[in-house]
Write a protein that holds these residues in place. Structure first.
Motif: not given
Lengths: 196, 78
Positions: B71-72, B74-76
């Motif tokens: 998530l770090r 792909n989201c950020t």
């Protein structure tokens, strides 16, 4: 822990830590749901990642019409169903006509209900519950997980699965009885602890 | 006249408090005098209890770590 709306607001305002708190709060329940939906921990992990990524990307579309938990479970359920429809269509191509099939009903036996809860919830007992649920067809497994394991209301389960409440009630009735029969049969063979 | 099967078909809704008062009374009366149906109802109640408490929601630490990293990344980046 902050409530969901505060965390959502924080995330939408650019605070990624707020989103990580959402993940921390829901990852266990979502992973359990996906693990049971697909019966495969490794695949459930991939779907877990997809679910939270999709939730992050779609967070501004969360309207609050349902609870955040219901919204998140619907994303997870749709991810699992999309995968299953593509890769294992035979597991999802059920409809409610299977509800009319008969189930062999065992002679009611006290062995299961008289077994103390601590034995039913022992390591061996839990493995048996997992097995009984895993054997259910997906159409039944999903309602048992959402209603009895996750504790959603019938209306919320219907919302998550995109089905009517009467259909959910029928499936639940059927699913619970199959699990009950499986566990009854197991504890009948094993014998009542009071007799041993 | 209702048969045992008719009562058993309503037990899941009864457990979920989805039936009307009149139907609940009929079921209660039946369960008091029919031992096999009472046993089936107890089995159903026990099933719901063990399902709610018997399935772990533990996530292995390595799965948590990979999720966090994923998530770090792909989201950020968005």
């Amino acid at each position: 822990m902050e409530d969901d709306l505060q965390l959502i607001k924080g995330t939408l305002g650019g605070d990624f830590r707020a989103f990580e708190n959402i993940v921390e709060k829901y990852q266990g329940k979502i992973f359990r749901h996906l693990r049971k939906m697909v019966n495969d921990p490794s695949l459930a992990e991939d779907l877990l990642q997809d679910t939270f990524l999709n939730a992050y990307r779609g967070l501004n579309s969360f309207s609050g019409a349902s609870s955040f938990s219901t919204w998140l479970f619907r994303i997870a359920t749709n991810s699992a169903l999309m995968y299953l429809r593509k890769e294992r269509p035979e597991t999802v191509e059920y409809d409610d006509k299977v509800l009319t099939d008969s189930v062999d009903v065992l002679t009611p036996s006290p062995a299961f209900v008289s077994t103390p809860l601590e034995i039913l919830l022992s390591l061996e007992g839990k493995a048996k519950i997992e097995e009984a649920i895993d054997q259910l067809p997906l159409i039944y497994r999903s309602v048992v997980i959402l209603r009895d394991v996750e504790g959603f209301s019938l209306e919320e389960v219907a919302n998550i699965l995109g089905a009517s409440i009467p259909a959910i009630k029928s499936r639940l009735h059927r699913a619970r009885n199959i699990v009950r029969e499986t566990l009854t049969s197991y504890y009948m063979e094993k014998g009542s602890p009071r007799k041993s | 006249m209702k048969k045992c099967k008719d009562f058993c078909d309503q037990l899941s809704d009864y457990l979920d408090k989805e039936l009307g008062a009149r139907e609940c009374v009929l079921i209660q009366e039946h369960l008091e005098k029919c031992a096999p149906c009472a046993l089936i109802f107890e089995g159903l109640k026990t099933t719901v209890i063990v399902c709610s408490e018997g399935i772990s929601d533990e996530v292995p630490e390595e799965v948590k770590m990979r999720l966090k990293e994923f998530l770090r990344t792909n989201c950020t980046a968005e």
